[in-house]
Design an enzyme around this catalytic site. Structure first.
Site, short mmCIF file in Angstrom:
data_model
loop_
_atom_site.label_atom_id
_atom_site.label_comp_id
_atom_site.label_asym_id
_atom_site.label_seq_id
_atom_site.Cartn_x
_atom_site.Cartn_y
_atom_site.Cartn_z
N GLY A 3 33.02 -2.06 -46.82
CA GLY A 3 32.52 -3.20 -47.45
C GLY A 3 31.09 -3.39 -47.69
O GLY A 3 30.60 -3.80 -48.61
N GLU A 120 28.72 -12.15 -51.25
CA GLU A 120 28.74 -11.78 -49.91
C GLU A 120 28.45 -13.00 -48.81
O GLU A 120 28.92 -13.41 -47.87
CB GLU A 120 28.11 -10.33 -49.39
CG GLU A 120 28.52 -9.95 -47.74
CD GLU A 120 27.55 -8.85 -47.23
OE1 GLU A 120 28.01 -8.44 -46.39
OE2 GLU A 120 26.66 -8.62 -48.26
N SER A 251 19.26 -10.50 -42.60
CA SER A 251 19.09 -11.44 -41.63
C SER A 251 18.76 -13.01 -42.12
O SER A 251 18.31 -13.20 -43.16
CB SER A 251 17.76 -10.92 -40.64
OG SER A 251 16.77 -11.12 -41.51
N ASN A 252 18.79 -13.95 -41.16
CA ASN A 252 18.60 -15.26 -41.62
C ASN A 252 17.27 -15.49 -41.88
O ASN A 252 16.87 -16.37 -42.71
CB ASN A 252 19.32 -16.24 -40.46
CG ASN A 252 20.54 -16.17 -40.47
OD1 ASN A 252 21.35 -15.57 -41.35
ND2 ASN A 252 21.14 -17.23 -39.83
N GLU A 253 16.28 -14.65 -40.98
CA GLU A 253 14.89 -14.92 -41.59
C GLU A 253 14.72 -14.36 -43.08
O GLU A 253 13.81 -15.14 -43.81
CB GLU A 253 14.09 -13.96 -40.65
CG GLU A 253 13.69 -14.43 -39.06
CD GLU A 253 15.32 -14.08 -38.42
OE1 GLU A 253 15.37 -14.44 -37.24
OE2 GLU A 253 16.16 -13.23 -38.90
#
Length: 267
Positions: A3, A120, A251-253
């Protein structure tokens, strides 16, 4: 099919170094990719590779479909804290890939990758999954006799409010998708909130079961957890496994940087 497809770059997609050099009717691929989910079971893998250098790092990236049985590919599993080998390193050593396996136009992989990453990140919202898990945790709390704990009720209520907001945001983007619109940078909102809620639920499950998870943590890591108390073992494993959520898919950052630039117009 594996994936995840970024090769040698992690979250910084534009910095990838895995190369694909044209040699007649083939590309010769060299480099590596880490954190490839279930690569040890995959027959094929999509890879973003650098076919040439451009003025900007986003230029010269192409999208290849590679048969995992091709000579020169080595897969090395990575065992994570929960005892699973979900992730892998994939090494490419002079791997010959037919030119016909090029997806789209050479050098346009950056655009394809960004488009796929939107979906995604959209899929990582998990609003329905979080609703189901919260219901299970309420049942666990009742069974363990802690359902009336005011601090626990406060935490559950806060998570439920966040989950409802996430669900409405997801439904809004689904409606836009049905109208032919792409998720765009809005998908980053879903990714941030969805993964943070999932981690909060994992922590809540751990706290509900309390010290009962301790005898099962090591057993689960060794693949020896039995059915004596599978819920407690699952609480420990889920907490360990879900530490990854705020990193994968960008990443969320990085998601916050995307929103700052593309939604708020900050520089």
């Amino acid at each position: 099919m594996s994936g995840l497809f970024r090769t040698g770059a992690g979250s910084d997609l534009a910095s990838l170094t895995t190369s694909a050099v044209r040699d007649g009717d083939h590309y010769v691929v060299n480099g590596q990719k880490i954190w490839t989910t279930w690569a040890q079971w995959a027959d094929w893998i999509f890879c973003l590779v650098r076919t040439h250098k451009g003025e900007r790092p986003q230029q010269g990236i192409s999208f290849l479909l590679i048969d995992m049985r091709t000579p020169g590919i080595t897969v090395r599993p990575i065992r994570t804290l929960d005892g699973e080998a979900e992730f892998n390193e994939v090494f490419f050593n002079d791997v010959r890939v037919p030119v016909e396996n090029l997806i789209g136009t050479e050098g346009e992989g950056w655009g394809y990758g960004k488009y796929l990453l939107e979906y995604e990140r959209f899929s990582m919202s998990g609003a329905a999954r979080s609703k189901r898990i919260l219901g299970e945790l309420k049942e666990d709390a009742a069974r363990l006799g802690v359902a009336n704990d005011p601090l626990l009720q406060d935490r559950m209520t806060r998570i439920e409010i966040q989950r409802l907001a996430l669900e409405h945001m997801e439904l809004k983007l689904l409606s836009q998708s049905e109208a032919g619109e792409n998720p765009g940078p809005e998908a980053s909102k879903l990714k941030i909130r969805g993964t943070e809620i999932a981690q909060a639920l994992a922590q809540l499950r751990l706290d509900i079961w309390g010290s009962q998870v301790l005898p099962y943590s090591e057993a689960f890591l060794e693949g020896e957890a039995d059915a004596e108390n599978p819920a407690a073992a699952g609480a420990a494993a889920a907490w360990l496994n879900l530490r990854k959520l705020t990193i994968w898919g960008g990443s969320n950052e990085i998601q916050r940087m995307i929103l700052a630039k593309q939604v708020l117009g900050l520089r």
